[in-house]
Design a protein around this motif. Structure first.
Motif, PDB file in Angstrom:
ATOM      1  N   LEU A  51       0.832  -1.189   0.000  1.00 32.47           N
ATOM      2  CA  LEU A  51       0.000   0.000   0.000  1.00 32.47           C
ATOM      3  C   LEU A  51       0.871   1.244   0.000  1.00 32.47           C
ATOM      4  CD1 LEU A  51      -2.739   1.388   0.160  1.00 32.47           C
ATOM      5  CD2 LEU A  51      -2.613   1.172   2.645  1.00 32.47           C
ATOM      6  N   PHE A  52       1.927   1.246   0.802  1.00 29.23           N
ATOM      7  CA  PHE A  52       2.846   2.380   0.820  1.00 29.23           C
ATOM      8  C   PHE A  52       3.466   2.592  -0.558  1.00 29.23           C
ATOM      9  CE2 PHE A  52       7.130   4.069   1.219  1.00 29.23           C
ATOM     10  CZ  PHE A  52       6.859   5.281   1.828  1.00 29.23           C
ATOM     11  N   SER A  53       3.852   1.520  -1.218  1.00 27.02           N
ATOM     12  CA  SER A  53       4.438   1.621  -2.557  1.00 27.02           C
ATOM     13  C   SER A  53       3.449   2.211  -3.545  1.00 27.02           C
ATOM     14  CB  SER A  53       4.895   0.246  -3.043  1.00 27.02           C
ATOM     15  OG  SER A  53       5.925  -0.237  -2.235  1.00 27.02           O
ATOM     16  N   ARG A  54       2.218   1.785  -3.441  1.00 31.60           N
ATOM     17  CA  ARG A  54       1.187   2.322  -4.345  1.00 31.60           C
ATOM     18  C   ARG A  54       0.964   3.810  -4.116  1.00 31.60           C
ATOM     19  NH1 ARG A  54      -3.370  -2.450  -4.309  1.00 31.60           N
ATOM     20  NH2 ARG A  54      -1.980  -4.079  -5.086  1.00 31.60           N
ATOM     21  N   VAL A  55       0.901   4.217  -2.872  1.00 33.82           N
ATOM     22  CA  VAL A  55       0.707   5.639  -2.561  1.00 33.82           C
ATOM     23  C   VAL A  55       1.917   6.443  -3.031  1.00 33.82           C
ATOM     24  CG1 VAL A  55       0.450   7.311  -0.684  1.00 33.82           C
ATOM     25  CG2 VAL A  55      -0.882   5.196  -0.665  1.00 33.82           C
ATOM     26  N   VAL A 113       3.660   9.952  -9.793  1.00 34.85           N
ATOM     27  CA  VAL A 113       2.944  10.234 -11.036  1.00 34.85           C
ATOM     28  C   VAL A 113       2.432  11.668 -11.038  1.00 34.85           C
ATOM     29  CG1 VAL A 113       0.845   9.689 -12.338  1.00 34.85           C
ATOM     30  CG2 VAL A 113       2.334   7.860 -11.560  1.00 34.85           C
ATOM     31  N   ARG A 114       1.865  12.109  -9.927  1.00 30.40           N
ATOM     32  CA  ARG A 114       1.366  13.492  -9.845  1.00 30.40           C
ATOM     33  C   ARG A 114       2.492  14.492 -10.058  1.00 30.40           C
ATOM     34  NH1 ARG A 114      -1.402  14.804  -4.658  1.00 30.40           N
ATOM     35  NH2 ARG A 114      -1.805  16.737  -5.756  1.00 30.40           N
ATOM     36  N   SER A 125      -6.197   9.765 -14.536  1.00 29.82           N
ATOM     37  CA  SER A 125      -6.280   9.796 -13.081  1.00 29.82           C
ATOM     38  C   SER A 125      -4.928   9.445 -12.469  1.00 29.82           C
ATOM     39  CB  SER A 125      -7.338   8.799 -12.578  1.00 29.82           C
ATOM     40  OG  SER A 125      -6.852   7.486 -12.684  1.00 29.82           O
ATOM     41  N   ALA A 126      -4.744   9.810 -11.227  1.00 32.29           N
ATOM     42  CA  ALA A 126      -3.483   9.539 -10.530  1.00 32.29           C
ATOM     43  C   ALA A 126      -3.248   8.051 -10.379  1.00 32.29           C
ATOM     44  CB  ALA A 126      -3.480  10.215  -9.163  1.00 32.29           C
ATOM     45  N   TRP A 127      -4.313   7.254 -10.399  1.00 34.77           N
ATOM     46  CA  TRP A 127      -4.173   5.801 -10.241  1.00 34.77           C
ATOM     47  C   TRP A 127      -3.865   5.115 -11.555  1.00 34.77           C
ATOM     48  CZ3 TRP A 127      -3.466   4.434  -5.489  1.00 34.77           C
ATOM     49  CH2 TRP A 127      -4.041   5.179  -4.466  1.00 34.77           C
ATOM     50  N   ASP A 128      -3.989   5.856 -12.652  1.00 30.97           N
ATOM     51  CA  ASP A 128      -3.723   5.308 -13.977  1.00 30.97           C
ATOM     52  C   ASP A 128      -2.222   5.407 -14.236  1.00 30.97           C
ATOM     53  OD1 ASP A 128      -3.865   4.367 -16.537  1.00 30.97           O
ATOM     54  OD2 ASP A 128      -4.959   6.082 -17.341  1.00 30.97           O
ATOM     55  N   ALA A 157       1.813   0.011 -16.710  1.00 27.00           N
ATOM     56  CA  ALA A 157       1.569  -1.377 -16.305  1.00 27.00           C
ATOM     57  C   ALA A 157       2.723  -1.973 -15.517  1.00 27.00           C
ATOM     58  CB  ALA A 157       1.288  -2.230 -17.542  1.00 27.00           C
ATOM     59  N   HIS A 158       3.964  -1.596 -15.846  1.00 29.01           N
ATOM     60  CA  HIS A 158       5.094  -2.180 -15.126  1.00 29.01           C
ATOM     61  C   HIS A 158       5.193  -1.684 -13.693  1.00 29.01           C
ATOM     62  CE1 HIS A 158       6.912   1.539 -16.684  1.00 29.01           C
ATOM     63  NE2 HIS A 158       7.738   1.462 -15.652  1.00 29.01           N
ATOM     64  N   TRP A 159       4.477  -0.620 -13.347  1.00 30.11           N
ATOM     65  CA  TRP A 159       4.449  -0.154 -11.949  1.00 30.11           C
ATOM     66  C   TRP A 159       3.478  -0.979 -11.129  1.00 30.11           C
ATOM     67  CZ3 TRP A 159       4.618   5.808 -11.165  1.00 30.11           C
ATOM     68  CH2 TRP A 159       5.776   6.320 -11.751  1.00 30.11           C
ATOM     69  N   LYS A 160       2.516  -1.609 -11.782  1.00 23.23           N
ATOM     70  CA  LYS A 160       1.476  -2.356 -11.073  1.00 23.23           C
ATOM     71  C   LYS A 160       1.947  -3.735 -10.649  1.00 23.23           C
ATOM     72  CE  LYS A 160      -2.191  -0.009 -13.548  1.00 23.23           C
ATOM     73  NZ  LYS A 160      -3.320  -0.140 -14.466  1.00 23.23           N
ATOM     74  N   GLY A 161       3.014  -4.210 -11.241  1.00 20.76           N
ATOM     75  CA  GLY A 161       3.508  -5.558 -10.995  1.00 20.76           C
ATOM     76  C   GLY A 161       3.949  -5.748  -9.622  1.00 20.76           C
TER      77      GLY A 161
END
Length: 69
Positions: free
Chosen positions: A17-21, A27-28, A59-62, A65-69
């Motif tokens: 979760l920390f990595s995602r935030v 990204v922003r 969006s900031a969550w978009d 793909a390689h970041w989502k792995g």
């Protein structure tokens, strides 16, 4: 001092979760910097103003793909 441990924190998903935030903030920041570039810099990177506007509308969550792995 008391500590409360949840199953999510115990399983290590809090790091995820920390990595995602952290990625959202990155990204922003990158998109704000992209918006500040002049036409010459965009041309050097092969981008148009339309490309920049499309990126800014995402969006900031978009994220890539390689970041989502």
């Amino acid at each position: 001092m008391a500590f409360i441990t949840t199953s999510a924190a115990a399983s290590g998903t809090s790091k995820s979760l920390f990595s995602r935030v952290a990625n959202v903030f990155a990204v922003r920041r990158q998109r704000r910097q992209l918006a500040q570039l002049d036409k010459a810099a965009l041309f050097d990177m092969g981008l148009t103003e339309a490309d920049v506007q499309a990126e800014l509308k995402r969006s900031a969550w978009d994220v890539p793909a390689h970041w989502k792995g």
